[in-house]
Design an enzyme around this catalytic site. Structure first.
Site, PDB file in Angstrom:
ATOM      1  N   ASP A   5     135.217  44.489  39.922  1.00 20.08           N
ATOM      2  CA  ASP A   5     135.938  43.255  39.688  1.00 20.08           C
ATOM      3  C   ASP A   5     134.952  42.088  39.880  1.00 20.08           C
ATOM      4  O   ASP A   5     133.823  42.291  40.363  1.00 20.08           O
ATOM      5  CB  ASP A   5     137.089  43.184  40.703  1.00 20.08           C
ATOM      6  N   ASP A   7     135.997  38.131  40.811  1.00 22.95           N
ATOM      7  CA  ASP A   7     136.392  37.227  41.900  1.00 22.95           C
ATOM      8  C   ASP A   7     136.816  38.014  43.131  1.00 22.95           C
ATOM      9  O   ASP A   7     137.650  38.915  43.066  1.00 22.95           O
ATOM     10  CB  ASP A   7     137.543  36.338  41.445  1.00 22.95           C
ATOM     11  N   ASP A 198     139.181  43.787  44.903  1.00 23.10           N
ATOM     12  CA  ASP A 198     139.680  43.120  46.104  1.00 23.10           C
ATOM     13  C   ASP A 198     141.150  42.765  46.046  1.00 23.10           C
ATOM     14  O   ASP A 198     141.725  42.363  47.059  1.00 23.10           O
ATOM     15  CB  ASP A 198     138.901  41.813  46.334  1.00 23.10           C
TER      16      ASP A 198
END
Length: 260
Positions: A5, A7, A198
């Protein structure tokens, strides 16, 4: 194969999404890993070209310097590879979202701001619109209050809502990080996979790792805002700094092709 991922994984979460930048240590590690593994892919809700732009690093390798890097943006609707972006045209429903969501948020009693003062910020991603509450006076309360009205609006427009870390993203249905990652694994005939994320949207990618039947590792870039991912991950590290350290360790451990 290594999947990530953007961000909260490669770049720290910041109040203004436009200020996000990849950690230099992570970019340097990926530049090394690109020459050591079959593929490096970033799967993100951001536009693909934006992720590459925010992956530039002054005085060092950036994401554009990672050998063979592919960025699947907008949850897989866009693809950046070798400096070129390919994608279908934006769905017409997004025009309605752009036009009507600010007024909807305002009608619920929340100020819409460009980020210069406290309030709700709205990010136009081209094929999606993200409603951020991080800068609101009560970020969690604002998110809870907006979730149902935005969900109803998205359903009426034929879209879906992707919840995240103090953000609700209205986007086309039918594509998620799991579909995007699974298709890429098949395309590249991957023999193993590591995926790091996250946020709740990364759970679909974790599931794609499991369903692939390949030797796989799921990594959570941990935060206090999202805890469910950590419970589902094989490995938990402390935020983007922990991801960068893990990637560096992998680059140190994998022998160069000539030595295998």
């Amino acid at each position: 194969m290594i999947g990530l991922d953007f961000d909260g994984t490669l770049a720290p979460i910041v109040p203004d999404p436009a200020d996000a930048r990849v950690a230099p240590e992570a970019a340097a590690a990926l530049a090394r890993l690109g020459a050591l593994v079959r593929a490096v892919v970033i799967v993100t809700g951001r536009p693909a070209a934006t992720a590459v732009e925010y992956g530039q690093v002054a005085g060092g390798p950036g994401l554009a310097d990672v050998p063979g890097l592919v960025v699947l943006g907008q949850y897989g609707l866009e693809r950046w590879e070798a400096g070129q972006v390919t994608s279908p045209p934006p769905p017409p429903e997004i025009d309605r979202v752009r036009a009507e969501v600010p007024a909807l948020v305002t009608s619920l009693g929340f100020a819409v701001t460009d980020g210069s003062v406290p309030g709700v910020t709205i990010e136009d991603k081209g094929r999606a619109v993200a409603v951020h509450t991080r800068r609101a006076p009560d970020p969690e309360g604002t998110l809870r209050a907006l979730r149902e009205p935005l969900g109803k609006f998205a359903a009426a427009a034929g879209l879906t809502v992707e919840p995240g870390r103090l953000v609700l993203e209205l986007r086309p249905a039918g594509m998620d990080k799991g579909h995007a990652l699974g298709a890429f694994l098949a395309e590249r005939a991957a023999r193993s996979v590591l995926f790091a994320g996250d946020d709740l949207g990364d759970l679909a990618a974790f599931e794609a790792v499991r369903l692939s039947g390949l030797p796989g590792v799921t990594v959570c870039s941990a935060s206090a805002e999202v805890t469910e991912l950590a419970r589902r991950a094989d490995v938990v590290v402390e935020g983007p700094a922990g991801v960068a350290a893990l990637l560096t360790s992998l680059a140190d451990a994998i022998p160069p092709p000539a030595a295998r």
